[in-house]
Design a protein around this motif. Structure first.
Motif: not given
Lengths: 265, 265
Positions: B90-110, B65-71
């Protein structure tokens, strides 16, 4: 490639010092002074002199007296002297190579060292262009400090550093390698230029580098000595003969009909 | 190190978006808007937002959500969004890492892709800082073309390229390596923070990176919550305890008493 490497980003303008076949393209003081004065009268601020020694594309070395003349000129006119010595380890016949570093040490004690800079790389002498290892050897602390800072985003990989430290530190291997490389280059140069001679093509007598400076003035169409005729001949060589030679114009040579042809790489 | 890497040569000015311990230093829209508007009212032309995700020094990931807000903010305000994802592996526990590349693909199409850039390197996740391999992944063709040209004097050695292509192409090894690295980081993090807990020192709960964000607010001399007190404590830790920790001030943290301490490298 000085045009690409030195000018594209910096906005520097390179002006050729004209050399001629009449004296085997040797750099003379007269040619240097003419180029310098023409630049000044055109309103150009001359900041430095850039030479390749051994010469690319000539495959010849610059003699001690000429280097001393350059260092003296640089000191007197307050311009930098940058010597690209990238083929220093690929000298395969007499006369011997002399570095500008030796010349200012022994022949021009009054030279201003802050104006003298040497560039080197492992690409040519060791056939390691992919290793991306270049060296700036400067007597000027400000230049060295700046180069150190600028290199922070492009340092040589530790893996490559390790390999090269081993190789360069192995004196026995290095002596053997340089001896063998010189012998093979000499043989290749002899075989190549002899073959050309057989078909009536001359080359400038060279003693360094991985190429010959081939004289095709007699093959320019209709004997027309122009840059256009040179480029036309270049296209024929590239397309029909399938040899990737470089026309003299690409080295700012003003005498049409000369081509650099590589016989080793 | 953004100050060194981004500002020294370019003249760029970095202004912090202030985060606080009260919400575990999470980046909020309010903090972003405040920083943006303060910059604008100070006459600063804001060109972009720079974040590290996973965060250095927090060791936490930025949520979707924060990444989407930034984009969205970047797109609306025509500013670039540069995400440094150097600890993504180097992410060793939940929550999972999400790349900005994924966020703009799926969460912020605009989202305006020309404004989104990702930086990565093999230095941290693979412990290969000496290999000097950095990656710029940009959706902006002009940025990619410029980076390509600028890299010509600092290309990665062919020897290193060969080794890395082998390593990164070995899917089995890569899966094993990332799994094992995450497991070891989780164990190290747990052991390290548990040890600190035993002596009464808390850390921000983290799930990524090679460090912890250590809370030493209670150890500031006389309870004085100032940058000076923080630096004084830092000097004690470095000189007496001989631990090379980094004070929060060096990350522009405004809440004195937090320190980054590395437990793996």
């Amino acid at each position: 490639s000085f045009d690409r490497d030195c000018c594209w980003r910096s906005g520097i303008k390179l002006l050729p010092i004209e050399c001629h076949s009449s004296n085997d393209f040797r750099l003379t003081k007269e040619a240097l002074v003419t180029a310098y004065e023409r630049a000044r009268s055109d309103g150009v601020v001359v900041k430095g002199i850039l030479i390749t020694n051994p010469s690319n594309p000539l495959g010849t070395i610059t003699d001690r007296a000429t280097l001393a003349m350059l260092a003296t000129f640089a000191t007197e006119h307050r311009v930098h002297l940058i010597c690209d010595e990238i083929y220093a380890g690929s000298v395969f016949a007499k006369p011997e190579f002399v570095s500008i570093a030796e010349v200012i040490e022994h022949d021009v004690p009054g030279a201003d060292r802050d104006l003298i800079h040497i560039a080197y790389s492992l690409s040519k002498d060791f056939g390691l262009p992919g290793f991306r290892v270049g060296i700036v050897y400067s007597f000027n602390d400000a230049v060295v400090a700046c180069a150190r800072k600028m290199s922070s985003f492009g340092l040589v990989s530790s893996q490559t550093q390790h390999f090269l430290a081993k190789m360069l530190g192995d004196e026995e291997f290095m002596a053997m390698f340089l001896r063998e490389s010189a012998a093979r280059l000499a043989a290749r140069n002899e075989r190549f230029t002899a073959g050309l001679r057989e078909v009536g093509i001359g080359c400038l007598r060279s003693n360094a580098g991985l190429f010959s400076w081939m004289d095709l003035r007699g093959m320019l169409r209709g004997g027309e000595k122009t840059a256009e005729a040179e480029l036309e001949l270049w296209r024929v060589i590239v397309r029909k003969v399938k040899l990737n030679v470089s026309p003299g114009t690409s080295f700012h040579c003003r005498e049409p009909g000369w081509f650099r042809v590589c016989y080793a790489n």
